[in-house]
Write a protein that holds these residues in place. Structure first.
Motif, PDB file in Angstrom:
ATOM      1  N   ASN E  69       0.788  -1.233   0.000  1.00 18.47           N
ATOM      2  CA  ASN E  69       0.000   0.000   0.000  1.00 18.47           C
ATOM      3  C   ASN E  69       0.824   1.289   0.000  1.00 18.47           C
ATOM      4  N   TYR E  70       2.138   1.152  -0.070  1.00 21.48           N
ATOM      5  CA  TYR E  70       3.019   2.324  -0.029  1.00 21.48           C
ATOM      6  C   TYR E  70       4.015   2.250  -1.180  1.00 21.48           C
ATOM      7  N   GLY E  71       4.428   3.396  -1.685  1.00 23.08           N
ATOM      8  CA  GLY E  71       5.406   3.425  -2.758  1.00 23.08           C
ATOM      9  C   GLY E  71       6.387   4.571  -2.597  1.00 23.08           C
ATOM     10  N   ILE E  72       7.051   4.884  -3.689  1.00 22.93           N
ATOM     11  CA  ILE E  72       8.125   5.884  -3.687  1.00 22.93           C
ATOM     12  C   ILE E  72       7.558   7.203  -4.185  1.00 22.93           C
ATOM     13  N   SER E  73       7.315   8.131  -3.291  1.00 24.92           N
ATOM     14  CA  SER E  73       6.619   9.372  -3.649  1.00 24.92           C
ATOM     15  C   SER E  73       7.249  10.628  -3.072  1.00 24.92           C
ATOM     16  N   PRO E  87      13.642   3.997  -1.273  1.00 26.40           N
ATOM     17  CA  PRO E  87      13.680   2.920  -2.273  1.00 26.40           C
ATOM     18  C   PRO E  87      14.096   1.581  -1.666  1.00 26.40           C
ATOM     19  N   GLU E  88      15.056   1.587  -0.745  1.00 25.77           N
ATOM     20  CA  GLU E  88      15.522   0.307  -0.202  1.00 25.77           C
ATOM     21  C   GLU E  88      14.436  -0.386   0.595  1.00 25.77           C
ATOM     22  N   THR E  89      13.517   0.378   1.181  1.00 26.24           N
ATOM     23  CA  THR E  89      12.420  -0.261   1.909  1.00 26.24           C
ATOM     24  C   THR E  89      11.535  -1.057   0.950  1.00 26.24           C
ATOM     25  N   LEU E  90      11.210  -0.453  -0.168  1.00 28.87           N
ATOM     26  CA  LEU E  90      10.380  -1.162  -1.155  1.00 28.87           C
ATOM     27  C   LEU E  90      11.122  -2.364  -1.724  1.00 28.87           C
ATOM     28  N   ILE E  91      12.401  -2.177  -1.995  1.00 29.39           N
ATOM     29  CA  ILE E  91      13.199  -3.273  -2.548  1.00 29.39           C
ATOM     30  C   ILE E  91      13.246  -4.446  -1.560  1.00 29.39           C
ATOM     31  N   ASN E  92      13.443  -4.149  -0.289  1.00 28.45           N
ATOM     32  CA  ASN E  92      13.498  -5.219   0.709  1.00 28.45           C
ATOM     33  C   ASN E  92      12.152  -5.903   0.888  1.00 28.45           C
ATOM     34  N   LEU E  93      11.096  -5.122   0.819  1.00 30.42           N
ATOM     35  CA  LEU E  93       9.748  -5.670   0.927  1.00 30.42           C
ATOM     36  C   LEU E  93       9.500  -6.658  -0.213  1.00 30.42           C
ATOM     37  N   LEU E  94       9.856  -6.270  -1.416  1.00 28.67           N
ATOM     38  CA  LEU E  94       9.674  -7.167  -2.562  1.00 28.67           C
ATOM     39  C   LEU E  94      10.533  -8.421  -2.408  1.00 28.67           C
ATOM     40  N   GLU E  95      11.744  -8.244  -1.898  1.00 26.01           N
ATOM     41  CA  GLU E  95      12.595  -9.423  -1.711  1.00 26.01           C
ATOM     42  C   GLU E  95      11.972 -10.391  -0.717  1.00 26.01           C
TER      43      GLU E  95
ATOM     44  N   MET F 122      20.866   4.560 -11.247  1.00 23.95           N
ATOM     45  CA  MET F 122      21.240   5.976 -11.331  1.00 23.95           C
ATOM     46  C   MET F 122      20.048   6.862 -10.992  1.00 23.95           C
ATOM     47  N   ALA F 123      18.859   6.488 -11.461  1.00 22.74           N
ATOM     48  CA  ALA F 123      17.665   7.277 -11.155  1.00 22.74           C
ATOM     49  C   ALA F 123      17.364   7.217  -9.658  1.00 22.74           C
ATOM     50  N   VAL F 124      17.472   6.034  -9.088  1.00 19.38           N
ATOM     51  CA  VAL F 124      17.255   5.892  -7.640  1.00 19.38           C
ATOM     52  C   VAL F 124      18.253   6.764  -6.884  1.00 19.38           C
ATOM     53  N   ALA F 125      19.518   6.703  -7.303  1.00 23.76           N
ATOM     54  CA  ALA F 125      20.548   7.512  -6.655  1.00 23.76           C
ATOM     55  C   ALA F 125      20.236   8.996  -6.760  1.00 23.76           C
ATOM     56  N   ALA F 126      19.891   9.447  -7.938  1.00 22.75           N
ATOM     57  CA  ALA F 126      19.647  10.878  -8.149  1.00 22.75           C
ATOM     58  C   ALA F 126      18.511  11.363  -7.248  1.00 22.75           C
ATOM     59  N   GLU F 127      17.425  10.611  -7.214  1.00 18.28           N
ATOM     60  CA  GLU F 127      16.267  10.997  -6.393  1.00 18.28           C
ATOM     61  C   GLU F 127      16.668  11.108  -4.910  1.00 18.28           C
ATOM     62  N   ASN F 128      17.387  10.111  -4.446  1.00 21.11           N
ATOM     63  CA  ASN F 128      17.784  10.096  -3.030  1.00 21.11           C
ATOM     64  C   ASN F 128      18.750  11.214  -2.677  1.00 21.11           C
ATOM     65  N   ILE F 129      19.780  11.323  -3.497  1.00 20.17           N
ATOM     66  CA  ILE F 129      20.879  12.224  -3.172  1.00 20.17           C
ATOM     67  C   ILE F 129      20.436  13.684  -3.269  1.00 20.17           C
ATOM     68  N   ALA F 130      19.678  13.991  -4.318  1.00 14.86           N
ATOM     69  CA  ALA F 130      19.256  15.384  -4.511  1.00 14.86           C
ATOM     70  C   ALA F 130      18.504  15.880  -3.280  1.00 14.86           C
TER      71      ALA F 130
END
Lengths: 252, 252, 252, 252, 252, 252
Positions: E69-73, E87-95, F122-130
């Motif tokens: 129910n949550y994403g990258i926003s 992003p890593e939270t979503l990635i870990n959830l999918l894993e 790279m897109a994930v990195a850019a979003e996070n870092i910015a």
């Protein structure tokens, strides 16, 4: 029903709600076997339904976030369909939710947990997050708030999962996930593992299929809509008292 | 004293001990304020002393690892000298200890915890590690094993830290860390935070200085060597029963 | 002995000590085989004893934290009883200790290391932590401070572990962990691995049982209480000079 | 030049090279100020050039990977243009490179480091990776292999960065990055920090601009092409000896 | 509706379903502002509804997991009520979800994504997880499967969020979350940021309130139930073709 | 060539350059098979050469960092010599570079990527870092900026790796890494995997040797210096326009 359920609201509606709402409820569930009698989303559905009722009761002082549909269930993985998160995944998820809402001005949170296996990671998360973001967090396995009813009405030696208590909660709040023709007593082992599975002076890491053959605990045949009503209404009453005191408190 | 304490043994001595020892005890403590009356290493000293006595009682079936001298104490950080780990640090430390001993052939572990604040991260660690390394793990806040004595002898509304129970344990096992001239009752607040600090249906993240001014709980003036002896000996007896059953069990 | 040892102090005593103490000593040890002649807690006991003596010498300017009883010992894992941390576990542990004490007002730290295997992770930790928390950190494998004595008195080609130097330190500071009837020379291999194990222009990752059969280096039979005294007293003298200069320095 | 430089080869050429090559050289550099006299890529260019020469000397027994153009340089961050990695970034980078080549059949690795600040994290990485992937790893700050030349030819009290040694290496291998008209002696402070910056019994975390105003150490005006040749050729000779022994060794 | 929706099934029902089901659909949503016209759970509700319809169409060959129910926003965080994961939270959830189902025998997965902001982390997750667990993973922003309809029917310069396409999908699948009286055109800025926000040769990290004042893109007034039907039915048709080919494929 | 290439500059030169330079270009490459015709450093060499030309064109407004010589290439690991990073390694590397330069005053960054496999991380990195460092980041797979040329000149069904487009870029910028006598058409499979490898409504995780036998795509025999010139010059023109607008923008 009049309640602030975030996923059902548009942003201008949320903006308006934040003028009165001070506490965010975060429902935490699980995808986990619950015997032959309850569907595996049991803990998620219960946490979501309970949070919605609590929000209605406490309207307009609380908001409800989307439900976390997954929990910590490694001990149920031998039953088909169970999905488990690593504890750190749940902890990070809770951190992201709290830190996001904190940016919208929410400073008080209640984790509304429907699954006992989430308790330890939830406690770790609450301790970390509250201090990291300087917010106030309470956490509850919500059914524990029905202390009196449970003491008076539940008499099985082991209970707490797919038992008379839980099936009653479902019959009252989410009856569509109960298979009424499949309600049967737990088929327990008598073993070392059962003895130390919990609520003893040593806790032993275990698998649920070391405890019970059908996946139940206790005696679900004793469950009923009426018992569910008594449990849930007591829990709602007690937790709404907490929420009132939480909002009134000035802690620092 | 005849007990297998790993840091006090040479490798050939350990090699010999591993012929009979099947369970590793891992003492977990804390560096944390315990009022005016007990030194801050209290939980480490107690966990270490208790583990040594347990190892003696269960000789030659268990080994004891070096003590983890730090624990999870963010709620005590407002008192000088307290040091706290992040939960993941403790979890990783326990994983490293278990995985190392697993390479030496140990398959059964008991985490012997002296500090309540470690409970949730310890439970998370045990669940993770047991499954990751396919070993068996029990964990205990050891004083909980003195259930009868505590029920019979301790009557304060709040206790569990720098209280009559803890000072008694120290007087029996490590009297040198007690300041006998500074034993006094807890100076508690009467507040929302105290109500939900624990053992209620909602648990509230809190700081210990929201609960008590001097850092104590309960009434330490009621503590004694004799009470300590009763607590510790009951706990030793109960946990040694667990260990015997743990060794005897064949779980898979 | 007059020294500020944190785990032995109550919080009001720590509060008082912090009025004069400016440097925190953090003793870092290991649980690791030391041949037939020294118990496996050797490096922890030595680091703890050395730090206590240093604190006495520098009283009331330093405090000593609880000892880290585990270190980085993967190269000794083929000997029973050795326990090793991952480097990140030690690094995180050091960070937690420093950041906690920083909250109590300590700004200068000295890592007092008893085990060569900890050197690289300790250096990484010091570099990271000092900059992250804006504190000042020195780190030392403390025996290196006995430069003159080692140059004059130790003549083995390879030494540094369960050798004449280390057994002497133990005989002087912690004689109870030495098995005096089991002191014998190292039984070394003559191999490629020994050549590049360290102190050469290439360093080769190795296991200690590729170097020595009994786990010793050098010639421990040449060790003595007197040599230990000379080593330790020189190291204490030199490091106490560092501490005085550290406290006096105003770096930016 | 005849050498196996991976980024300059097609996959069929690599496939052929892997029939004879047994050791992978991984050049590690830095992006870091080197005074007014050497460009900031100094350590990367030197590591890359040295590795290429070593690969030529050891042809066809080694391959060279692409250069890691960044290193650990927090202590130089006060000089414009310096970029620093966190230690874990470098450690993970090395792990990924080794694990990838391990899948192509390489079992022996030499980390060829051009920057002293990388030493501790490189050592941590080597220890971890070698054991995790069951491969053999040596690591070297390559200029240390010129032991005799350095002992005979370098006489400054402090050297090792933008000094007579380093500028000589550059003049011999990568003269295009030297500003010959800007070579000048280090402009050092005389301070507590300089005393304990390194090579003493305590190591103090420091910033390079606490040591030197222009960013140099020692006396670069004493550098020359001839000195560079002597240093590099001795290092090449010694490390090629290591590589021959590394390939010949059968360690388990 | 006849479809295997895991949270609605008991474990014996899942056990039976796993006899025919080969692909798991994982719906991924978001909690994110969608203008004045659609509730913030839009992407979760759409992903869940679409997955259920797809499961019905592909019955009995696929199962559906609980909805994320949550994403990258992060780019919507300036609008009240938006919650974003790292992003890593979503990635870990999918894993965790994939690795759990893998233990139950599922080897093929389709990530059914309802939110463009999840695309990059979802792709990273899929690449990592597929190789780590040796499973097959496809991933889709499901509406892209309605290529023809979108090409033919959508003519706004910018669209893809709270636009005519999305409101149409909602009107067809989840009309209860549309505020029909609040449907209005996007109120866009004309700026540098809009130019490079996406679909250009450089992509610029941006906030959504740099693009649009009301939170919409395009012209939602052009949306309709009929357009929604055309989009969704084309997407269902195309993805069901993929699923048939996915099941039929024998890739290694 | 007049361009600010950081590794080729001394710190006083960088200090001077920072008076005019506002954007940092970070070239990102890969070590990855490119068929029989291009050396494996192809993407690194192209990203480095393109960035240098762009810096020349935009002089004195941009600086160029050292090249990241490794990328995300798990799908090419079945071809000898390919090295792949985990996505988090690349993301952390980019964070370290940006955060370092941010300390030197750079607030605008452009990631200049030469390898499609890097796009999602790279897109994930850019979003996070910015957002973490409050800097502005654009990212580009630079060849996409040659939109018109590619549309007009490239007609293969599949292209994008070791194809007519890429070999042309090399012939124009880095001809020394092309094996002109080994240029041949892709030897493609006709399969399910090829269909969904990318640019379709579902993306399937795949290995490159499921797509092509020789490692190429498309028809490299159609490549030429002239085509490379047209591609690169169009891309340089377009991205230099972006840079001018990026510098001119005031986003706050």
């Amino acid at each position: 029903m009049n309640a602030f359920i975030l996923p059902k609201m548009t942003w201008p509606e949320v903006k308006e709600a934040l003028k009165t709402a001070e506490v965010a409820l975060i429902p935490i569930g699980a995808q986990e076997q619950h015997g032959h009698l309850i569907a595996e989303g049991c803990d998620s559905y219960r946490a979501e339904a309970f949070s919605a009722r609590l929000a209605e009761k406490c309207f307009p002082k609380v908001i409800v976030t989307p439900t976390i549909n997954y929990g910590i269930s490694p001990h149920h993985m031998d039953f088909p369909g169970t999905i488990t998160l690593r504890p750190e995944t749940l902890i990070n998820l809770l951190e992201d939710i709290v830190s996001s809402l904190n940016k919208h001005g929410i400073k008080k949170f209640l984790f509304v947990n429907g699954h006992g296996g989430n308790n330890a990671p939830m406690a770790v998360a609450a301790e970390n997050i509250a201090r990291k973001y300087d917010v106030e967090i309470g956490h509850t396995l919500f059914v524990r708030a029905a202390k009196n009813t449970i003491k008076e009405e539940i008499h099985s030696e082991y209970f707490g999962h797919a038992c008379e208590r839980e099936v009653s909660e479902c019959l009252y709040m989410v009856p569509e996930i109960v298979r009424k023709d499949r309600i049967e007593k737990a088929d327990m082992y008598d073993s070392f593992t059962v003895k130390y599975a919990e609520d003893n002076y040593v806790t032993l890491v275990h698998q649920f299929n070391e405890l019970t053959k059908n996946g139940n605990l206790g005696d679900p045949t004793k469950g009923s809509y009426e018992l569910g009503e008594k449990i849930i209404e007591e829990a709602l009453e007690n937790i709404s008292i907490f929420i009132d005191e939480f909002i009134a408190s000035k802690r620092s």
